[in-house]
Design a protein around this motif. Structure first.
Motif, PDB file in Angstrom:
ATOM      1  N   LEU A 105      58.740-123.442 -61.061  1.00 53.62           N
ATOM      2  CA  LEU A 105      58.034-122.171 -60.888  1.00 53.62           C
ATOM      3  C   LEU A 105      57.717-121.516 -62.229  1.00 53.62           C
ATOM      4  O   LEU A 105      56.775-120.734 -62.337  1.00 53.62           O
ATOM      5  CB  LEU A 105      58.878-121.218 -60.031  1.00 53.62           C
ATOM      6  N   GLY A 106      58.471-121.812 -63.271  1.00 56.59           N
ATOM      7  CA  GLY A 106      58.176-121.257 -64.587  1.00 56.59           C
ATOM      8  C   GLY A 106      56.805-121.678 -65.084  1.00 56.59           C
ATOM      9  O   GLY A 106      56.043-120.878 -65.642  1.00 56.59           O
ATOM     10  N   GLU A 107      56.475-122.945 -64.876  1.00 58.93           N
ATOM     11  CA  GLU A 107      55.142-123.407 -65.255  1.00 58.93           C
ATOM     12  C   GLU A 107      54.073-122.741 -64.404  1.00 58.93           C
ATOM     13  O   GLU A 107      52.979-122.419 -64.883  1.00 58.93           O
ATOM     14  CB  GLU A 107      55.066-124.917 -65.109  1.00 58.93           C
ATOM     15  N   VAL A 108      54.402-122.537 -63.129  1.00 63.77           N
ATOM     16  CA  VAL A 108      53.438-121.865 -62.252  1.00 63.77           C
ATOM     17  C   VAL A 108      53.184-120.448 -62.728  1.00 63.77           C
ATOM     18  O   VAL A 108      52.034-119.986 -62.796  1.00 63.77           O
ATOM     19  CB  VAL A 108      53.951-121.871 -60.802  1.00 63.77           C
ATOM     20  N   PHE A 109      54.244-119.726 -63.084  1.00 62.16           N
ATOM     21  CA  PHE A 109      54.078-118.358 -63.569  1.00 62.16           C
ATOM     22  C   PHE A 109      53.292-118.337 -64.877  1.00 62.16           C
ATOM     23  O   PHE A 109      52.484-117.424 -65.131  1.00 62.16           O
ATOM     24  CB  PHE A 109      55.437-117.697 -63.757  1.00 62.16           C
ATOM     25  N   GLY A 110      53.498-119.361 -65.721  1.00 66.83           N
ATOM     26  CA  GLY A 110      52.722-119.438 -66.953  1.00 66.83           C
ATOM     27  C   GLY A 110      51.239-119.620 -66.677  1.00 66.83           C
ATOM     28  O   GLY A 110      50.383-119.008 -67.323  1.00 66.83           O
ATOM     29  N   VAL A 111      50.941-120.477 -65.707  1.00 67.30           N
ATOM     30  CA  VAL A 111      49.551-120.690 -65.327  1.00 67.30           C
ATOM     31  C   VAL A 111      48.951-119.417 -64.745  1.00 67.30           C
ATOM     32  O   VAL A 111      47.789-119.072 -65.003  1.00 67.30           O
ATOM     33  CB  VAL A 111      49.448-121.867 -64.330  1.00 67.30           C
ATOM     34  N   VAL A 112      49.772-118.695 -63.963  1.00 68.39           N
ATOM     35  CA  VAL A 112      49.286-117.439 -63.374  1.00 68.39           C
ATOM     36  C   VAL A 112      48.946-116.431 -64.463  1.00 68.39           C
ATOM     37  O   VAL A 112      47.894-115.774 -64.428  1.00 68.39           O
ATOM     38  CB  VAL A 112      50.341-116.873 -62.409  1.00 68.39           C
ATOM     39  N   LYS A 113      49.811-116.297 -65.458  1.00 72.76           N
ATOM     40  CA  LYS A 113      49.545-115.348 -66.546  1.00 72.76           C
ATOM     41  C   LYS A 113      48.308-115.756 -67.351  1.00 72.76           C
ATOM     42  O   LYS A 113      47.489-114.912 -67.730  1.00 72.76           O
ATOM     43  CB  LYS A 113      50.762-115.255 -67.451  1.00 72.76           C
ATOM     44  N   GLN A 114      48.180-117.062 -67.604  1.00 70.83           N
ATOM     45  CA  GLN A 114      47.004-117.523 -68.331  1.00 70.83           C
ATOM     46  C   GLN A 114      45.727-117.257 -67.542  1.00 70.83           C
ATOM     47  O   GLN A 114      44.712-116.815 -68.090  1.00 70.83           O
ATOM     48  CB  GLN A 114      47.139-119.011 -68.643  1.00 70.83           C
ATOM     49  N   SER A 115      45.798-117.509 -66.234  1.00 74.96           N
ATOM     50  CA  SER A 115      44.635-117.223 -65.388  1.00 74.96           C
ATOM     51  C   SER A 115      44.320-115.737 -65.364  1.00 74.96           C
ATOM     52  O   SER A 115      43.136-115.341 -65.369  1.00 74.96           O
ATOM     53  CB  SER A 115      44.891-117.734 -63.965  1.00 74.96           C
ATOM     54  N   ALA A 116      45.373-114.917 -65.339  1.00 72.62           N
ATOM     55  CA  ALA A 116      45.151-113.467 -65.343  1.00 72.62           C
ATOM     56  C   ALA A 116      44.489-113.025 -66.641  1.00 72.62           C
ATOM     57  O   ALA A 116      43.594-112.169 -66.643  1.00 72.62           O
ATOM     58  CB  ALA A 116      46.476-112.739 -65.137  1.00 72.62           C
ATOM     59  N   GLN A 117      44.903-113.597 -67.769  1.00 72.91           N
ATOM     60  CA  GLN A 117      44.285-113.245 -69.042  1.00 72.91           C
ATOM     61  C   GLN A 117      42.819-113.668 -69.084  1.00 72.91           C
ATOM     62  O   GLN A 117      41.952-112.906 -69.533  1.00 72.91           O
ATOM     63  CB  GLN A 117      45.063-113.888 -70.186  1.00 72.91           C
ATOM     64  N   GLU A 118      42.535-114.877 -68.631  1.00 70.89           N
ATOM     65  CA  GLU A 118      41.149-115.338 -68.625  1.00 70.89           C
ATOM     66  C   GLU A 118      40.297-114.512 -67.673  1.00 70.89           C
ATOM     67  O   GLU A 118      39.157-114.143 -68.000  1.00 70.89           O
ATOM     68  CB  GLU A 118      41.100-116.812 -68.232  1.00 70.89           C
ATOM     69  N   PHE A 119      40.843-114.196 -66.510  1.00 73.53           N
ATOM     70  CA  PHE A 119      40.078-113.418 -65.544  1.00 73.53           C
ATOM     71  C   PHE A 119      39.869-111.986 -66.034  1.00 73.53           C
ATOM     72  O   PHE A 119      38.844-111.371 -65.732  1.00 73.53           O
ATOM     73  CB  PHE A 119      40.788-113.421 -64.196  1.00 73.53           C
ATOM     74  N   ARG A 120      40.825-111.473 -66.790  1.00 72.40           N
ATOM     75  CA  ARG A 120      40.637-110.128 -67.339  1.00 72.40           C
ATOM     76  C   ARG A 120      39.467-110.115 -68.327  1.00 72.40           C
ATOM     77  O   ARG A 120      38.711-109.141 -68.400  1.00 72.40           O
ATOM     78  CB  ARG A 120      41.918-109.663 -68.031  1.00 72.40           C
ATOM     79  N   GLY A 121      39.302-111.195 -69.100  1.00 67.91           N
ATOM     80  CA  GLY A 121      38.134-111.280 -69.971  1.00 67.91           C
ATOM     81  C   GLY A 121      36.834-111.341 -69.193  1.00 67.91           C
ATOM     82  O   GLY A 121      35.829-110.732 -69.594  1.00 67.91           O
ATOM     83  N   VAL A 122      36.859-112.054 -68.064  1.00 62.97           N
ATOM     84  CA  VAL A 122      35.660-112.126 -67.222  1.00 62.97           C
ATOM     85  C   VAL A 122      35.326-110.758 -66.647  1.00 62.97           C
ATOM     86  O   VAL A 122      34.165-110.325 -66.645  1.00 62.97           O
ATOM     87  CB  VAL A 122      35.861-113.165 -66.101  1.00 62.97           C
ATOM     88  N   MET A 123      36.341-110.049 -66.172  1.00 59.00           N
ATOM     89  CA  MET A 123      36.097-108.724 -65.615  1.00 59.00           C
ATOM     90  C   MET A 123      35.636-107.738 -66.681  1.00 59.00           C
ATOM     91  O   MET A 123      34.845-106.829 -66.415  1.00 59.00           O
ATOM     92  CB  MET A 123      37.378-108.203 -64.950  1.00 59.00           C
ATOM     93  N   GLY A 124      36.149-107.913 -67.915  1.00 63.70           N
ATOM     94  CA  GLY A 124      35.742-107.000 -68.971  1.00 63.70           C
ATOM     95  C   GLY A 124      34.259-107.075 -69.276  1.00 63.70           C
ATOM     96  O   GLY A 124      33.651-106.073 -69.650  1.00 63.70           O
ATOM     97  N   ASP A 125      33.664-108.270 -69.125  1.00 63.49           N
ATOM     98  CA  ASP A 125      32.236-108.436 -69.397  1.00 63.49           C
ATOM     99  C   ASP A 125      31.378-108.314 -68.146  1.00 63.49           C
ATOM    100  O   ASP A 125      30.145-108.390 -68.248  1.00 63.49           O
ATOM    101  CB  ASP A 125      31.987-109.808 -70.029  1.00 63.49           C
ATOM    102  N   SER A 126      32.001-108.155 -66.987  1.00 60.58           N
ATOM    103  CA  SER A 126      31.246-108.117 -65.740  1.00 60.58           C
ATOM    104  C   SER A 126      30.706-106.718 -65.490  1.00 60.58           C
ATOM    105  O   SER A 126      31.384-105.711 -65.722  1.00 60.58           O
ATOM    106  CB  SER A 126      32.138-108.545 -64.571  1.00 60.58           C
ATOM    107  N   MET A 127      29.458-106.662 -65.010  1.00 60.09           N
ATOM    108  CA  MET A 127      28.840-105.385 -64.675  1.00 60.09           C
ATOM    109  C   MET A 127      29.511-104.733 -63.470  1.00 60.09           C
ATOM    110  O   MET A 127      29.393-103.524 -63.252  1.00 60.09           O
ATOM    111  CB  MET A 127      27.351-105.608 -64.410  1.00 60.09           C
ATOM    112  N   ILE A 128      30.264-105.517 -62.699  1.00 56.58           N
ATOM    113  CA  ILE A 128      30.977-104.964 -61.546  1.00 56.58           C
ATOM    114  C   ILE A 128      32.060-103.991 -61.991  1.00 56.58           C
ATOM    115  O   ILE A 128      32.420-103.065 -61.262  1.00 56.58           O
ATOM    116  CB  ILE A 128      31.562-106.113 -60.706  1.00 56.58           C
TER     117      ILE A 128
END
Length: 460
Positions: A105-128
């Motif tokens: 589960l530690g690797e899973v949580f790491g993947v979740v945090k990485q995905s959250a960071q990448e998605f936060r960049g997507v949301m930051g540039d999104s007009m939504i």
């Protein structure tokens, strides 16, 4: 006389004795004051010494208290250090226990945090994000070392689902829009997925990720596109120009120079070329109008050749021919009249030809001088910035474009006017030849009558 001298001496002796007595009294007073001041200072010193000796005990007591506090602080420091070391060991043991218990589960949580960071960049540039400005803060757990909670995992899932759903929506919402002058207005905004946003006036908006607001693009598309956007906003039209690059293509419009800016880039040489083009256009229009008026006048004269007029070339030729006494004289007069009409028909054509030839040469001159400036910039700043080179070369080529844009229309105008003038001259020559033939035919048919006539009529 001696008595007077004795009296004066006695008076001087009495005055001197009085002065000495006064001086002795002043010295006694000064000595008395010094003694009093010394006694007062001694009393003050005694009082201060007594107070200092009295405060010595207090100072010793304060020193003892300070030493006691220092000892207590040292003891507290040692206690806290032991507690810190103990808690650090406990934290390491718990982290190891957590690692052992979490397993994969530690690797899973790491993947979740990485995905959250990448998605936060997507949301930051999104007009939504302009519609939901607070959602970026909900992914702050991506920067923490702790394990995300169930609520935070659900929040990540919800935001992803929200982004996907909003990407297929055409939605209207209220938002503060920054105008080109910097002011903010509360306006209704129509958002087409994450791609395009427009206001009620049909103006296209861009999203600023740093400030989380929408602003009106300073340079909008053409009026037809804006009218289409306004009609789409009101619902009267179902067609809208959408930027699939999420506003990047529309932003490039602001960086594309307008025609006016292009002209200013040409500098002094460009202004000279434009001035020559304007002069050539005036000459061409003037010559075209003169040619059309002359053509109409000749056509009217051809219909009424019996009454020649001085206001048109054919009429002037007819009037000159009527003054002839014989066929040879008529031929000479007609040739002379034709030669006089040639400069009038071809006036201004040489200037047009000169301007058409000079304009591209001036454009080439501007290009050469612009390239010299570009190479000078490369010498000073190097070739590290391609935009600097591209901008300089583009600016240098503007003068060539202006020269060609001026030369090509002037060349067409010169060719057109020269052809019309040549055709007009040929028509006059034909009418003159017909006039001579008519005179010859009449002379052969009736020599006596032809000899008595002073003029001839047009046989056309």
């Amino acid at each position: 006389m001696k008595l007077i001298k004795c009296v004066v001496a006695s008076l001087l002796l009495v005055a001197g004795s009085a002065t000495q007595v006064q001086a002795a009294e002043d010295l006694n007073q000064l000595l008395q004051q010094v003694r009093q001041s010394a006694a007062a200072d001694k009393a003050t010193d005694q009082q201060r010494l007594k107070e200092f000796k009295a405060d010595a005990g207090k100072q010793a007591q304060l020193l003892q208290q300070a030493q006691d506090r220092l000892a207590a602080a040292d003891a507290r420091q040692a206690e806290l250090k032991q507690q810190f070391d103990r808690q650090e060991d406990e934290l390491a043991e718990k982290e190891e226990a957590l690692r052992n218990r979490s397993g994969q589960l530690g690797e899973v949580f790491g993947v979740v945090k990485q995905s959250a960071q990448e998605f936060r960049g997507v949301m930051g540039d999104s007009m939504i994000s302009a519609e939901y400005p607070e959602r970026l803060k909900q992914l702050d757990f991506a920067d923490n070392k702790r394990i995300p909670t169930v609520t935070e995992l659900e929040t990540l899932w919800f935001l992803m689902q929200q982004e996907m759903t909003a990407s297929g929506e055409i939605k209207t919402f209220s938002h503060q829009v920054v105008q080109p002058d910097g002011s903010r207005l509360q306006q209704q905004v129509l958002r087409v997925g994450p791609f395009t946003a427009i206001n009620e006036a049909g103006q296209y908006l861009s999203y600023q990720p740093d400030a989380h607001h929408l602003n009106v693009i300073p340079r909008q598309p053409d009026s037809g596109v804006q009218q289409q956007a306004a009609a789409f906003f009101s619902g009267s039209q179902n067609t809208l120009v959408v930027d699939p690059s999420r506003g990047n293509l529309l932003k490039l419009i602001t960086q594309t120079p307008t025609i006016e800016e292009r002209i200013h880039q040409g500098g002094l040489v460009g202004y000279i070329i434009i001035a020559l083009g304007a002069l050539g256009a005036i000459v061409a229009i003037w010559r075209l109008l003169r040619t059309l008026m002359c053509d109409l006048a000749v056509r009217r004269q051809m219909k009424n050749s019996a009454v020649p007029k001085q206001s048109n070339p054919l009429g002037r030729i007819l009037l000159s021919a009527r003054k002839a006494d014989s066929r040879d004289d008529m031929e000479l007069r007609i040739d002379e009249a034709l030669l006089q009409e040639v400069p009038r028909l071809e006036s201004g054509l040489s200037l047009l030809k000169l301007l058409a030839a000079v304009a591209p040469l001036l454009g080439l001159l501007g290009t050469v001088t612009g390239m010299i400036g570009t190479f000078q910039s490369i010498t000073l700043f190097g070739t590290g910035d391609p935009k600097l080179m591209a901008g300089g070369i583009s600016q240098a080529l503007i003068t060539t474009v202006l020269g060609l844009c001026v030369a090509i229309p002037l060349l067409f105008c010169h060719t057109l006017l020269a052809a019309r003038s040549k055709r007009m001259l040929q028509r006059l020559q034909q009418k003159s030849l017909a006039l001579l033939i008519d005179h010859t035919d009449r002379a052969v048919a009736n020599p006596a009558r032809a000899a008595n006539e002073n003029g001839v009529s047009d046989a056309a």
